[in-house]
Design a protein around this motif. Structure first.
Motif, PDB file in Angstrom:
ATOM      1  N   GLY A  64       0.707   3.880  -3.004  1.00 41.30           N
ATOM      2  CA  GLY A  64       0.281   5.228  -2.678  1.00 41.30           C
ATOM      3  C   GLY A  64       1.285   6.292  -3.064  1.00 41.30           C
TER       4      GLY A  64
ATOM      5  N   THR B  72       8.246   6.905  -0.722  1.00 36.51           N
ATOM      6  CA  THR B  72       7.913   5.811  -1.625  1.00 36.51           C
ATOM      7  C   THR B  72       8.231   6.232  -3.038  1.00 36.51           C
ATOM      8  OG1 THR B  72       6.082   5.349  -0.136  1.00 36.51           O
ATOM      9  CG2 THR B  72       6.095   4.197  -2.236  1.00 36.51           C
TER      10      THR B  72
ATOM     11  N   GLU C 132      -0.744   8.840 -12.309  1.00 32.72           N
ATOM     12  CA  GLU C 132      -2.054   8.214 -12.126  1.00 32.72           C
ATOM     13  C   GLU C 132      -2.242   7.013 -13.034  1.00 32.72           C
ATOM     14  OE1 GLU C 132      -5.869   7.162 -11.127  1.00 32.72           O
ATOM     15  OE2 GLU C 132      -4.422   8.436 -10.069  1.00 32.72           O
TER      16      GLU C 132
ATOM     17  N   ALA D 226      -3.423   0.074  -7.855  1.00 36.00           N
ATOM     18  CA  ALA D 226      -4.424   0.274  -6.805  1.00 36.00           C
ATOM     19  C   ALA D 226      -5.593  -0.688  -6.971  1.00 36.00           C
ATOM     20  CB  ALA D 226      -4.910   1.722  -6.812  1.00 36.00           C
TER      21      ALA D 226
ATOM     22  N   THR E 155       2.592  10.482   2.726  1.00 40.55           N
ATOM     23  CA  THR E 155       2.792   9.060   3.002  1.00 40.55           C
ATOM     24  C   THR E 155       3.620   8.893   4.253  1.00 40.55           C
ATOM     25  OG1 THR E 155       4.708   9.053   1.562  1.00 40.55           O
ATOM     26  CG2 THR E 155       2.634   8.353   0.595  1.00 40.55           C
TER      27      THR E 155
ATOM     28  N   THR F  48       4.471  10.790  -3.137  1.00 43.32           N
ATOM     29  CA  THR F  48       3.259  11.536  -2.862  1.00 43.32           C
ATOM     30  C   THR F  48       3.335  12.096  -1.458  1.00 43.32           C
ATOM     31  OG1 THR F  48       1.989  10.111  -4.312  1.00 43.32           O
ATOM     32  CG2 THR F  48       0.749  11.347  -2.671  1.00 43.32           C
TER      33      THR F  48
ATOM     34  N   ARG G 224      -0.348   4.287 -11.390  1.00 45.92           N
ATOM     35  CA  ARG G 224      -0.825   3.900 -10.070  1.00 45.92           C
ATOM     36  C   ARG G 224      -2.170   3.179 -10.122  1.00 45.92           C
ATOM     37  NH1 ARG G 224      -0.989   8.533  -8.071  1.00 45.92           N
ATOM     38  NH2 ARG G 224      -3.222   8.938  -8.140  1.00 45.92           N
TER      39      ARG G 224
ATOM     40  N   GLU H 110       0.827  -1.207   0.000  1.00 46.50           N
ATOM     41  CA  GLU H 110       0.000   0.000   0.000  1.00 46.50           C
ATOM     42  C   GLU H 110       0.860   1.255   0.000  1.00 46.50           C
ATOM     43  OE1 GLU H 110      -4.245  -0.691   2.094  1.00 46.50           O
ATOM     44  OE2 GLU H 110      -2.540  -0.702   3.476  1.00 46.50           O
ATOM     45  N   ASP H 111       1.927   1.250   0.814  1.00 49.09           N
ATOM     46  CA  ASP H 111       2.820   2.416   0.854  1.00 49.09           C
ATOM     47  C   ASP H 111       3.419   2.682  -0.520  1.00 49.09           C
ATOM     48  OD1 ASP H 111       2.335   2.786   3.521  1.00 49.09           O
ATOM     49  OD2 ASP H 111       4.220   1.892   4.214  1.00 49.09           O
TER      50      ASP H 111
END
Length: 347
Positions: free
Chosen positions: A71, A192, A76, A83, A188, A185, A79, A67-68
């Motif tokens: 995120g 990451t 986008e 996700a 967080t 991002t 990602r 998840e880290d």
């Protein structure tokens, strides 16, 4: 105390990352080495010798690492599929499938996870009092070559993990450096990498520690005793005679277990199945298995072990050992999701 250079950090990180239910890792504080044991029987002896059991970070923490990472991917379009992949059961497998479609992200994940597990290994050594805290702190502050290009990937297990958290969203990733700060991002819990790889530093390429990438399938050799046992059983030799002549054959013990189950003798079946299971574990370990990863049911020499696991699950259920039955069923699925269709069509 040990010197840090005496400790196999890669092996320790691997042990911490190993979520296989039947794996027991032990650390020898006199040498810095580790050994994988697949049995509880040696626990007392190893503890008397001063060895330290290494407990896994667990699958929940491994999922939080994913998840880290996801995120922190700024792009986008890169990602979104990751996700989507990590929602629901089976997230780790889908995540790795998604990474195979994006090699640049796969490399960043490898570095991210290796660096995070290296930090955890160093923190574990300090907590167990086997290395100097100052030396470990200095090592944490200096990224290893194998994880060059990723910084701030704290383990998230304490203040040391949080202290390095950064937010450099929008920064470009320098190349050709040993400690490139990659875009992350903001917000967080630990820095990451985004979808922009840095070039590996010279010397990179040490064995990656990446539980979730998955080890390669393990295939028992064609001269495994199960091959001879299969031929003997097929020729009409009794399973008891085959087991006596080929005691390392999981297939012979699994056959005896299944026959006992058919007769309603679950206790005898349990004993036979557990013998075949442990014989199989021994063989798989010699073949390179570390308690996790594919053991394809389509490979005939593997089938004796898998049949023993299946028989053990059934026998355990019959005597009321529900937890063990569920663990064996999970192990069978982990070894080969399609094992039942090969071993017991119709179930």
């Amino acid at each position: 105390m040990l010197e840090l250079e005496d400790v196999d950090l890669d092996a320790l990180a691997e042990a911490l990352a190993d979520t296989a239910w039947d794996s027991i890792w032990w650390f020898d504080p006199s040498t810095g080495g580790l050994e994988l044991r697949l049995s509880e029987e040696e626990r007392g002896e190893l503890q008397e010798r001063g060895w330290i059991e290494v407990h896994s970070i667990g699958s929940s923490q491994a999922y939080r690492d994913i998840e880290d990472f996801v995120g922190g991917v700024e792009d986008e379009s890169a990602r979104a599929p990751l996700a989507d992949a990590i929602r629901g059961a089976g997230a780790a497998g889908r995540f790795m499938d998604a990474l195979r479609e994006a090699p640049e992200l796969s490399e960043l994940w490898r570095r991210f996870y290796a660096d995070r597990m290296r930090r955890r290994a160093l923190e574990w050594l300090v907590e167990e009092g086997v290395v100097d805290e100052g030396a470990a702190a200095a090592a944490i502050a200096t990224p290893a070559p194998a994880s060059a290009g990723v910084t701030g990937t704290g383990a998230g297990t304490g203040p040391a993990g949080a202290a390095d958290a950064t937010s450099t969203a929008g920064a470009a990733a320098p190349t050709g450096t040993a400690t490139a700060d990659l875009p992350v991002t903001s917000g967080t819990s630990a820095a990451t990498p985004a979808a922009r790889p840095a070039e590996p530093a010279p010397g990179a390429g040490a064995r990656p520690v990446n539980l979730l990438a998955g080890p390669p399938p393990v295939l028992l050799p064609e001269d495994h005793p199960d091959v001879a046992a299969r031929a003997a059983l097929g020729a009409g030799e009794g399973a008891r005679a085959v087991a006596a002549r080929l005691p390392a054959s999981s297939l012979a013990w699994a056959t005896l277990a299944r026959a006992a189950l058919d007769l309603g003798d679950a206790v005898t079946a349990y004993a036979f199945a557990r013998t075949g299971y442990h014989r199989g574990l021994d063989a798989l370990r010699r073949a390179g298995w570390r308690g996790q990863g594919p053991v394809p049911a389509g490979h005939p020499p593997n089938q004796g072990f898998l049949l023993a696991v299946l028989a053990l699950a059934d026998a355990a259920a019959a005597i009321g050992e529900t937890d063990e039955a569920e663990r064996c069923q999970a192990l069978l699925r982990d070894c080969d999701p399609g094992a039942l269709s090969v071993l017991a069509p119709g179930r």
